[in-house]
Scaffold this active site. Structure first.
Site, PDB file in Angstrom:
ATOM      1  N   ALA A  27      -5.648 -28.619  37.012  1.00 15.07           N
ATOM      2  CA  ALA A  27      -6.402 -27.964  35.453  1.00 15.07           C
ATOM      3  C   ALA A  27      -6.983 -28.623  34.632  1.00 15.07           C
ATOM      4  O   ALA A  27      -7.588 -28.217  34.207  1.00 15.07           O
ATOM      5  CB  ALA A  27      -5.168 -26.742  34.274  1.00 15.07           C
ATOM      6  N   CYS A  28      -7.543 -29.445  36.133  1.00 14.46           N
ATOM      7  CA  CYS A  28      -8.980 -30.473  36.194  1.00 14.46           C
ATOM      8  C   CYS A  28     -10.132 -29.417  35.887  1.00 14.46           C
ATOM      9  O   CYS A  28     -10.153 -28.289  36.293  1.00 14.46           O
ATOM     10  CB  CYS A  28      -8.221 -31.221  36.968  1.00 14.46           C
ATOM     11  SG  CYS A  28      -7.589 -32.547  37.156  1.00 14.46           S
ATOM     12  N   THR A  29     -11.167 -29.888  34.948  1.00 16.60           N
ATOM     13  CA  THR A  29     -12.332 -29.461  34.787  1.00 16.60           C
ATOM     14  C   THR A  29     -13.189 -29.525  34.987  1.00 16.60           C
ATOM     15  O   THR A  29     -13.612 -31.411  34.321  1.00 16.60           O
ATOM     16  CB  THR A  29     -12.838 -28.454  33.703  1.00 16.60           C
ATOM     17  OG1 THR A  29     -11.600 -27.453  33.468  1.00 16.60           O
ATOM     18  CG2 THR A  29     -13.736 -28.042  33.753  1.00 16.60           C
ATOM     19  N   ASN A 222     -10.583 -24.918  38.374  1.00 13.62           N
ATOM     20  CA  ASN A 222      -9.558 -25.314  40.270  1.00 13.62           C
ATOM     21  C   ASN A 222      -9.682 -25.175  41.244  1.00 13.62           C
ATOM     22  O   ASN A 222      -9.240 -23.681  41.262  1.00 13.62           O
ATOM     23  CB  ASN A 222      -8.084 -25.496  39.775  1.00 13.62           C
ATOM     24  CG  ASN A 222      -7.853 -26.461  38.718  1.00 13.62           C
ATOM     25  OD1 ASN A 222      -7.917 -26.621  38.224  1.00 13.62           O
ATOM     26  ND2 ASN A 222      -7.595 -27.869  39.518  1.00 13.62           N
ATOM     27  N   ARG A 290     -11.909 -20.772  31.989  1.00 18.31           N
ATOM     28  CA  ARG A 290     -13.239 -22.739  32.026  1.00 18.31           C
ATOM     29  C   ARG A 290     -14.615 -22.885  32.323  1.00 18.31           C
ATOM     30  O   ARG A 290     -14.782 -23.244  32.396  1.00 18.31           O
ATOM     31  CB  ARG A 290     -12.227 -23.293  32.411  1.00 18.31           C
ATOM     32  CG  ARG A 290     -10.580 -23.409  31.999  1.00 18.31           C
ATOM     33  CD  ARG A 290      -9.813 -24.940  32.197  1.00 18.31           C
ATOM     34  NE  ARG A 290      -8.737 -24.436  33.211  1.00 18.31           N
ATOM     35  CZ  ARG A 290      -8.906 -24.202  34.804  1.00 18.31           C
ATOM     36  NH1 ARG A 290      -9.017 -26.555  34.886  1.00 18.31           N
ATOM     37  NH2 ARG A 290      -7.682 -24.027  35.817  1.00 18.31           N
TER      38      ARG A 290
END
Length: 454
Positions: A27-29, A222, A290
């Site tokens: 879940a990196c942004t 992602n 996101r």
């Protein structure tokens, strides 16, 4: 820095050691702000590293020659015996990193500067659609007859230890993926004082890197995000092509794999391809929440049509470092929704409990190879951790940022930030504003004192 950390947490009356279950997810942004859109003409980019709670991260300085010419390093993250390996052609460069504290499971050096002025930010995990993976699968050990390809666990170490500039870094990654393959999909950024490249690795051997324009901004959680591109053939290297305008470096079979998979959106004759439409998998709800909130962070009146979000965005707003700090703490307020950190659904925010660290790079107009800029680092979730300036020529970080304990330790920035967050979660409405006020005051002071070209 030590003074700031002390002031932030000295008001805590008690430390809550939470027994919180670990939730694994990608879940990196990521974010990129071109220099024409910033208040001071600087280029800004960075990422929230978002996986799980109770996962300590540390700031490190790797001295030149840590790896000697001819030395081979191996990626143990997938298979300790069969993982990707890289051999240094020269003694490794001095570089900084924000690393995992469990090297037995992989280096995961994540991000940093090297002595040549190269910056690497790796990676935002993503996965291609099943059709293209059926044609060009990841080399992830599933097929035991083939070697395992490169992963995020080792790519930063190899790039920062061996490459001189952003263009060379892109060419190195292109060469490795084309010849040795990739074990996973990823989006990544490499930059120096002259240029920034954004790269997507789609399948086992397919990739596209774009030299990022100064008049756009992008938000990329992602998934794969490059939309329509014109991939002309300017220079043909042995294992990849460079477009005639010099804006793209891409795999030779980028059209063929999508065509064979019957997913090609575009036309090879005209060299036009919609990479998102051809290669991306279905967007998860947590990715949509996101990307929408992130885009609106810098363009409040942005509207969305369907599930296609242009990678290159415009905004009349002049963006500041403080704006990008706020981006990492976005909790869907600008979508008029109440964030839910626990589910990975359509209420999952950029600013959440699972962020292990967040880093923002500031490359001023006056940057040089010797002084490429500043990394602003928040260890732990930025909801309870301030961004502090780190410089490429630092000899070491403060001990509180280098504590490698994987259990609560009061002398650790990460563990204090996370335990403060656990306490706040018992009454976020009342306690989060208190932490936010203190953090904003600290960061305002830090921004005043920062040296932009050291």
């Amino acid at each position: 820095m030590k003074k700031c950390i002390s002031r932030l947490f000295s008001a805590s009356i008690a430390i809550l050691v939470a027994s919180s279950s670990i939730i694994s997810a990608y879940a990196c942004t990521g974010v990129i702000i071109g220099g024409d859109l910033t208040e001071d003409g600087s280029t800004i980019f960075g990422r929230t590293e978002d996986l799980e709670v109770n996962h300590n991260k540390v700031y490190k300085v790797h001295q030149a020659g840590e790896h000697k010419a001819g030395e081979t390093i191996k990626d143990v993250s997938v298979d300790p015996d069969k993982g990707y390996s890289f051999t240094f052609a020269h003694d490794s460069y001095r570089y900084t990193s924000v690393s995992d504290t469990t090297p037995e499971y992989g280096n995961f050096d994540e991000t940093g500067f090297n002595e040549k002025g190269l910056i690497a930010d790796m990676t935002v995990s993503a996965s291609a659609n099943e059709n293209v993976l059926g044609v060009d699968p990841y080399l992830d050990g599933t097929d035991t007859t083939k070697p395992i390809g490169i992963t995020e666990a080792i790519i930063t170490t190899a790039v920062l230890g061996s490459c001189d500039n952003a263009r060379q870094a892109v060419e190195f990654i292109a060469q490795e993926v084309a010849t040795k393959g990739a074990a996973e999909g990823n989006g990544l950024v490499v930059a120096d004082h002259n240029e920034l490249w954004y790269m997507e690795i789609y399948t086992g051997h397919q990739f596209v890197a774009m030299r990022y324009p100064r008049d756009k901004y992008s938000v990329f959680p992602n998934s794969f995000w490059l939309n329509e591109c014109r991939l002309t053939v300017g220079e043909e290297k042995e294992n990849y092509n460079v477009s005639s305008d010099g804006m793209y470096i891409y795999s030779k079979d980028i059209f063929k794999v999508a065509s064979d998979a019957k997913t090609l959106k575009g036309d090879e004759a005209s060299r036009n391809i919609d990479l998102y439409g051809s290669y991306a998998g279905e967007l998860r709800e947590s990715t949509e929440s996101r990307v929408c909130s992130g885009i609106k962070q810098f363009k409040p009146d942005a509207s969305f049509d369907g599930k296609v979000y242009p990678f290159l965005q415009d905004t009349p707003k002049k963006i500041t470092l403080s704006d990008v700090f706020a981006f990492t703490r976005n909790r869907l307020e600008n979508l008029d929704k109440v964030a839910d950190d626990m589910s990975r659904g359509d209420l999952y925010p950029i600013g959440n409990r699972n962020t292990m660290e967040a880093h923002i790079y500031h490359i001023p107009k006056t940057a040089t190879a010797e002084y490429p800029g500043t990394m602003w680092l928040a260890l732990g979730s930025p909801l309870t951790s301030p961004f502090v300036a780190y410089y490429p020529n630092q000899m070491a970080g403060i001990p509180e940022a280098q504590n490698e304990s994987n259990e609560f330790n009061e002398d650790s920035v990460y563990w204090l930030a996370m335990d403060t967050l656990f306490m706040i979660e018992y009454n976020r409405e009342q306690l989060q504003p208190i932490a936010t006020e203190k953090i904003n005051a600290l960061e305002s002071e830090e921004l005043k004192n920062a040296v932009p070209t050291m």
